[in-house]
Design an enzyme around this catalytic site. Structure first.
Site, PDB file in Angstrom:
ATOM      1  N   GLU A  19     -31.355   5.605 -50.807  1.00 27.19           N
ATOM      2  CA  GLU A  19     -31.475   4.090 -51.451  1.00 27.19           C
ATOM      3  C   GLU A  19     -32.211   3.388 -50.638  1.00 27.19           C
ATOM      4  O   GLU A  19     -31.908   2.326 -49.793  1.00 27.19           O
ATOM      5  CB  GLU A  19     -29.958   3.449 -51.245  1.00 27.19           C
ATOM      6  CG  GLU A  19     -29.157   4.244 -52.460  1.00 27.19           C
ATOM      7  CD  GLU A  19     -27.736   3.557 -52.308  1.00 27.19           C
ATOM      8  OE1 GLU A  19     -27.099   3.068 -51.595  1.00 27.19           O
ATOM      9  OE2 GLU A  19     -27.036   3.522 -53.528  1.00 27.19           O
TER      10      GLU A  19
ATOM     11  N   GLU B  68     -26.188   9.445 -58.205  1.00 24.41           N
ATOM     12  CA  GLU B  68     -25.249   8.844 -57.704  1.00 24.41           C
ATOM     13  C   GLU B  68     -24.693   8.066 -58.837  1.00 24.41           C
ATOM     14  O   GLU B  68     -25.282   7.295 -59.461  1.00 24.41           O
ATOM     15  CB  GLU B  68     -24.963   7.853 -56.259  1.00 24.41           C
ATOM     16  CG  GLU B  68     -25.180   8.491 -55.284  1.00 24.41           C
ATOM     17  CD  GLU B  68     -25.045   7.628 -54.087  1.00 24.41           C
ATOM     18  OE1 GLU B  68     -24.401   6.442 -54.139  1.00 24.41           O
ATOM     19  OE2 GLU B  68     -25.850   7.821 -52.886  1.00 24.41           O
TER      20      GLU B  68
END
Ligand code: BG6
Length: 478
Positions: A175, A375
């Site tokens: 991320e 995810e």
């Protein structure tokens, strides 16, 4: 209809949230080891030293360090084809500055990869997932200092060389676009500006943060180049937290606000990692905010050459944006305006399977790269029954609806989605709140928010459901 042959079904975790063993076999302290526990009402604290009477959940986590064989056997029982995990940089270079790596740390991951291959599970490895050696935060203020790029490259070259032939898929930074948010200072960029204590309200300096993010983007590109040089067979991806927003109303001002949000949060890093240069919209953004980046000619060349082979993303929810007054909801990294059409999770995150289809299409339209969802998941309160069962129909429902959305993306929209790893396949410590009570897993870990429990593993109902879904290659979702 089944999913395409060879689709990579699996689960995902991160070293700092699952391993524990924070001081075992020569590991150094990492940034994550200095985060206290919290809840979604009382924020975690970032401490400079270890404080008495404070609990640091990432230090114990789910104790994968001592349970990995059992955990991998459970993944194999579910039929995993892939396991996304990360390497703790501080296990390999305890301070980040050693000239030689810590052999015991390297040996641990060798053992994990061997165990995975024993069952035919492909490791997908994140090089940096929300942690770095604490020493680098103390000495350099984390990624704020350009020198950290070289230290990271040394670490990358060490692990890619060591695990050549064992690891085919790498991700650079988890991320990475979290660095576009104030929350990303400590968690993602290792920055601890003077006065920072509260995890949710860190002292933020845009100039420092965006320069640090630039260093990380250069390091990401260098990691791609190094990995390709060392192991031409391997594939390297980026990892973007997709936090999509919709305009709440047809007011064109809401549309402009949404477009700006997409650019500055979703595409800011992805454009660099996939196209090799910053988007045009960055120039007015930097100007408006008084950000003057030091970008060298050499940086530009590295960014251009070090683009990724595939795109990976996390996806949990969507939010709305508006210039009008509207109730708000919380979220993964970023909250937003409440969408009247969506339900929320126990932690107030809006659940939106169609948003996943929409998002993956947006990514493919923009970059035409193979895509993997690394995810997606639901953090919820679970109850362990006396007979060792956990009934979690809410998790099964969330999973089913997101798998259906992926099927539509592949079949109806013709997007080359090649895998899916559910977040927190084994219960682990929540990144944002430090709780264990916010459970994502198919496997229940008997441990509470204070590290108390037997650490025994239990199969939830979702364990059997996912097993069936994988066995039928996504056909049987009853
Ligand atoms: C992602 C992170 O943002 O969301 C994970 O990559 C994190 O590390 C996950 O755990 C879920 O968020 P949380 O705060 O519920 O753990």
């Amino acid at each position: 209809m089944p999913f395409p042959k060879g689709f990579l079904w699996g689960g995902a975790t991160a070293a700092n949230q699952i391993e524990g063993g924070y001081d075992c076999d020569g590991k150094g302290l990492s940034d994550a080891d200095m985060l206290t526990n919290g809840t979604h009402l009382s924020p975690r604290r970032i401490t400079k030293t270890t404080e008495e009477n404070c609990y640091y959940p990432n230090r114990t986590a789910s104790d994968f360090y001592h349970h990995y064989k059992e955990d991998i056997a459970l993944m194999a029982e579910m039929g995993f084809k892939v396991y996304r995990m990360s390497i703790a940089w501080s296990r390999i270079f305890p301070t980040g500055e050693e000239s030689e790596p810590n052999e015991a740390g390297l040996a641990f991951y060798d053992a994990v990869f061997d165990e995975l291959h024993k069952y035919g599970i492909e490791p997908l490895v994140t090089l940096s997932h929300y942690e770095m050696p604490l020493h680098l935060t103390e000495k350099y203020n984390g990624w704020a200092d350009r020198h950290v790029i070289d230290l990271f490259e040394k670490y990358v070259r060490t692990v890619v060389t060591r695990y050549r032939g064992k690891v085919k898929y790498w991700l650079t930074f988890n991320e990475i676009n979290c660095g576009t948010l104030p929350l990303g200072n400590y968690m993602s960029l290792g920055i601890r500006n003077e006065g920072t204590d509260n995890f949710l309200h860190q002292v933020d300096d845009l100039q420092i943060r965006y320069q640090a993010l630039h260093h990380q983007l250069v390091a990401s590109a260098k990691a791609v180049l190094a990995a390709h040089e060392i192991d031409p067979e391997c594939k390297v991806g980026n990892m973007i937290a997709m936090m999509p927003v919709y305009p709440l109303t047809p007011d064109p001002k809401d549309q402009l606000k949404a477009q700006k949000d997409w650019r500055l949060h979703q595409w800011y890093c992805a454009d660099v990692q996939c196209r090799g240069a910053y988007g045009n919209y960055c120039i007015p953004f930097w100007k408006e905010n008084g950000i003057e980046l030091n970008i060298t000619e050499e940086d530009r060349r590295i960014l251009k050459e070090g683009t990724v082979d595939f795109y990976s993303l996390s996806y949990y929810q969507t939010n709305c944006v508006t210039v009008h007054d509207q109730a708000t909801v919380s979220g993964n990294l970023l909250g937003g305006a409440k969408n009247p059409y969506l339900e929320t999770s126990d932690w107030g995150w809006q659940i939106d399977p169609d948003g996943l289809r929409f998002t993956v299409n947006e990514i493919y339209d923009r970059y035409q790269l193979p895509i993997i969802i690394v995810e997606n998941g639901l953090g919820a309160k679970d109850h362990l029954e006396a007979d060792g069962t956990v009934h979690d129909p809410y998790r099964i429902d969330y999973l089913r609806r997101h798998i259906e959305a992926m099927r539509a993306t592949i079949e109806l929209d013709n997007v080359p989605l090649f895998g899916y790893t559910w977040w927190g396949c084994i219960d682990l410590v929540s990144a944002s709140t430090g709780e264990m009570a916010k459970r994502y897993g198919f496997i229940y870990v008997d441990c509470d928010d204070y590290g108390k429990g037997s650490f025994r593993r239990y199969r939830k109902d979702s364990f059997y459901w996912y097993q069936k879904a994988i066995q039928s290659n996504g056909e049987d979702l009853d």
